[in-house]
Design a protein around this motif. Structure first.
Motif, short mmCIF file in Angstrom:
data_model
loop_
_atom_site.label_atom_id
_atom_site.label_comp_id
_atom_site.label_asym_id
_atom_site.label_seq_id
_atom_site.Cartn_x
_atom_site.Cartn_y
_atom_site.Cartn_z
N ALA A 63 12.76 -8.49 66.95
CA ALA A 63 13.81 -7.51 67.00
C ALA A 63 13.61 -6.03 66.41
N ASN A 64 12.23 -6.02 65.78
CA ASN A 64 11.70 -4.88 65.29
C ASN A 64 12.37 -4.38 64.06
N ALA A 65 12.90 -5.54 63.33
CA ALA A 65 13.64 -5.23 62.12
C ALA A 65 12.90 -5.60 60.69
N TRP A 66 11.70 -6.37 61.03
CA TRP A 66 11.01 -6.93 59.66
C TRP A 66 10.42 -5.78 59.27
N ASP A 67 9.94 -4.64 59.80
CA ASP A 67 9.42 -3.44 58.87
C ASP A 67 10.34 -2.99 57.94
N PHE A 68 11.43 -2.65 58.29
CA PHE A 68 12.54 -1.96 57.42
C PHE A 68 12.99 -3.07 56.36
N ILE A 69 12.95 -4.33 56.74
CA ILE A 69 13.43 -5.49 55.97
C ILE A 69 12.37 -5.68 54.56
N GLN A 70 11.40 -5.66 55.05
CA GLN A 70 10.06 -5.77 54.14
C GLN A 70 10.12 -4.50 52.92
N GLU A 71 10.70 -3.41 53.46
CA GLU A 71 10.67 -2.00 52.40
C GLU A 71 11.91 -2.17 51.65
N LEU A 72 12.67 -3.18 51.78
CA LEU A 72 14.05 -3.30 50.84
C LEU A 72 13.69 -4.25 49.57
N ASP A 73 14.03 -3.88 48.35
CA ASP A 73 13.82 -4.39 47.15
C ASP A 73 13.88 -6.11 47.18
N HIS A 74 14.80 -6.54 48.01
CA HIS A 74 15.13 -8.09 47.91
C HIS A 74 14.59 -8.66 49.43
N GLY A 75 14.35 -7.98 50.17
CA GLY A 75 13.84 -8.54 51.49
C GLY A 75 14.96 -9.20 52.19
N LEU A 76 14.70 -10.42 52.72
CA LEU A 76 15.69 -11.15 53.58
C LEU A 76 16.80 -11.35 52.76
N ASP A 77 16.70 -11.22 51.07
CA ASP A 77 18.02 -11.58 50.57
C ASP A 77 18.73 -10.48 49.89
N THR A 78 18.28 -9.19 50.46
CA THR A 78 18.99 -8.24 50.62
C THR A 78 20.50 -8.16 50.90
N MET A 79 21.58 -8.00 50.15
CA MET A 79 22.92 -7.85 50.51
C MET A 79 23.47 -6.56 51.39
N VAL A 80 24.01 -7.00 52.40
CA VAL A 80 24.45 -5.86 53.47
C VAL A 80 25.53 -5.38 53.27
N GLY A 81 26.66 -5.93 52.28
CA GLY A 81 27.90 -5.30 52.22
C GLY A 81 28.73 -5.66 53.25
N GLU A 82 29.96 -5.15 53.08
CA GLU A 82 31.19 -5.53 53.95
C GLU A 82 30.75 -4.77 55.45
#
Length: 576
Positions: A448-467
């Motif tokens: 889905a072309n989402a992995w690049d920005f997910i990797q850049e987040l501090d917690h990766g897949l465990d990043t909270m997305v908020g409401e």
């Protein structure tokens, strides 16, 4: 009472706790006449001059009475609180279990704030009607019974005089009950209005700021809160009048009782201790009777809330009378003379739709907003039921499939992306996908072309997305929704403006991923950008709920009709 008994039926699961609570209140109530009897003993001992014989016994008896009353109070209050909290837990879970089974029509018919008020405010009113109301009814009711029993034992003729006041108090309480219940219903509706306005202002805070809606929203909230305040004050006035009137009646009765008690013909056989104990018991009746009348408002609040709660619990769920089970559908879809009208609407949203989509092919729905494109797609997973014509998958009507089996074969990417307040992993591997391995989740994110920005987040897949994914950009939210659809790997795919929130570069990458996802899958793609659906096997132009053209991209351009006009318009806009 029927409604209140239905509410109390939820106590069954906490029957043991209720019995412990009743035992506590029995102990507490028994100590009230015990105090009056102890007072009789003290007066008799003093009047007879035999105080030395009971010098040690009387203090120990007083201590014992208060220890027993303390134990009774603890048992009664604590275990009644456990009962009430269990009841509210069961009610809330029953309401939420019902909520997820309700048809889509219901969600459109009631504001979100009103629905939240039912789950929160109404159930809180039930706590009061069970804890405080039942506690007072049991504890003070048993106390009244105990004191009256002791009074009848001491002097039944005087006690009958006191009982004459009961019907009058009953009439006052009955009138107050009706008013309390009416006002409680009004308060609940007003509370729903408060939550409605607050919920809308919170969700639309950016629009409120940009368009200068602060004063308008403040005034809306003020009116809703003022309606709530007025109803609360009316209830408080009724309660405040109810208690002193009952107390005055009791005071009049006490005065008459004392007048008769002072008559030598009535009290001649009573010792000084009997006389004092009788008057003490009669005086002690004032407090429990006052509390019994005070609790009426709380009880009526709970009953009014119960109407709202049980009306909700009794709502009809989605109709799921399908018998056909299917683990894996092929995905051949056919609309046959199908028409559809939303509940309460004046005209049809779709008229006489006839269309056939072979398995593994792609159908693109185009047309202006409000033409019926999303409605056609939403009927596939049976968010709504059709009443005219047929919609079939693999030559079986969607009504004949079990809902769970039907929806297990469909993946959906909405234009308004829905994310839940959890981690990115939770939102990709959502629901039945929750046990998916991390490697598979990552593969879906890459597709889905989402992995690049997910990797850049501090917690990766465990990043909270908020409401609703508020901590992510629109494009990031949409890519996570696409990853969720990719992970489900369903034979039927619905894409409702799936690339609308993406920039041009991301759109190309996502479109490539979607092309791979759509291969060998039956896909319904709703799009405004015609460039994204040129390769669709069938393109249907929808206008005013009707299909006015259908065919391939080249066929429709050759017809030089509505599709060609839309295409030329978009092309000219782009070149301009």
């Amino acid at each position: 009472m029927k409604m209140y008994f239905r509410l109390l039926s939820y106590v069954r699961s906490s029957w043991g706790y209720l019995m412990l609570s009743v035992l506590g209140y029995v102990i507490y109530a028994a100590m009230e006449p015990a105090l009056a009897a102890l007072l009789k003993h003290i007066v008799d001992v003093v009047s007879l001059g035999t105080i030395s014989d009971s010098r040690m016994l009387i203090p120990l008896a007083i201590l014992g009475v208060f220890i027993a009353r303390g134990i009774g109070t603890f048992l009664g209050n604590y275990f009644m609180a456990k009962v009430a909290n269990n009841v509210v837990f069961d009610l809330r879970t029953s309401m939420f279990n019902k909520l997820v089974l309700l048809p889509s029509d219901y969600y459109h018919s009631i504001p979100t704030g009103r629905l939240l008020a039912k789950l929160t405010y109404d159930t809180e009113q039930v706590i009061g009607s069970i804890t405080q109301a039942v506690r007072v009814l049991l504890r003070e009711g048993l106390t009244v019974v105990g004191l009256l029993g002791y009074m009848i034992y001491m002097n039944w003729r005087l006690s009958l005089l006191f009982l004459l006041v009961v019907p009058l108090i009953g009439l006052i309480v009955a009138y107050a009950s009706k008013r309390f219940r009416k006002l409680s219903t009004r308060i609940q509706n007003a509370m729903g209005g408060v939550t409605d306005v607050a919920s809308e202002a919170i969700k639309g805070h950016e629009v409120v700021k940009i368009f200068g809606g602060k004063d308008y929203e403040v005034e809306r909230f003020r009116k809703a809160a003022n309606e709530n305040r007025r109803s609360q004050l009316k209830m408080e006035m009724t309660r405040s009048l109810n208690v002193p009137i009952v107390q005055f009646i009791l005071a009049v009765m006490m005065s008459i009782l004392i007048w008769f008690a002072l008559s030598p013909s009535i009290s001649s056989h009573m010792t000084p201790g009997d006389f004092i104990a009788f008057l003490t018991a009669a005086g002690m009746l004032g407090k429990p009777i006052r509390q019994l009348t005070e609790v009426n408002s709380i009880l009526q609040k709970g009953i009014a809330a119960s109407y709202s709660i049980f009306d909700f619990i009794d709502l009809k769920e989605e109709v799921d009378d399908g018998k056909v089970e299917s683990q894996q559908l092929k995905g051949c879809i056919e609309w046959k003379n199908m028409s559809f009208k939303y509940k309460g609407a004046d005209k049809h949203a779709l008229n006489n739709i006839n269309l056939s989509l072979p398995a593994g092919k792609t159908l693109a729905l185009v047309g202006r907003s409000g033409s019926g494109k999303s409605t056609m797609a939403n009927l596939l997973p049976r968010f709504y039921d059709i009443e005219q014509g047929q919609l079939c998958i693999d030559e079986v009507s969607v009504k004949d499939y079990k809902l769970a089996d039907l929806r297990a074969n469909i993946a959906l990417v909405n234009q308004q992306v829905v994310l839940f307040n959890g981690t990115i992993r939770d939102n990709i591997a959502y629901g039945v996908l929750k046990d998916t391995s991390e490697e598979t989740v990552i593969d879906a994110a890459k597709a889905a072309n989402a992995w690049d920005f997910i990797q850049e987040l501090d917690h990766g897949l465990d990043t909270m997305v908020g409401e609703n994914g508020v901590l992510l950009s629109g494009g990031q939210r949409q890519r996570i929704a696409i990853a969720r659809a990719i992970l489900k790997n369903a034979p039927i795919l619905i894409l409702d403006e799936a690339t609308s929130a993406l920039d041009t570069e991301s759109e190309r990458a996502i479109q490539s991923a979607l092309d791979g996802l759509m291969a060998n899958r039956t896909t319904i793609a709703i799009a405004h950008r015609l460039s994204t659906i040129e390769n669709a096997d069938i393109i249907a132009v929808v206008d005013h709920g009707e299909i006015i053209e259908q065919g391939s991209h080249s066929e429709l351009l050759a017809k030089n009709g509505a599709y060609a006009q839309l295409h030329n318009q978009q092309f000219s806009d782009v070149t301009a």
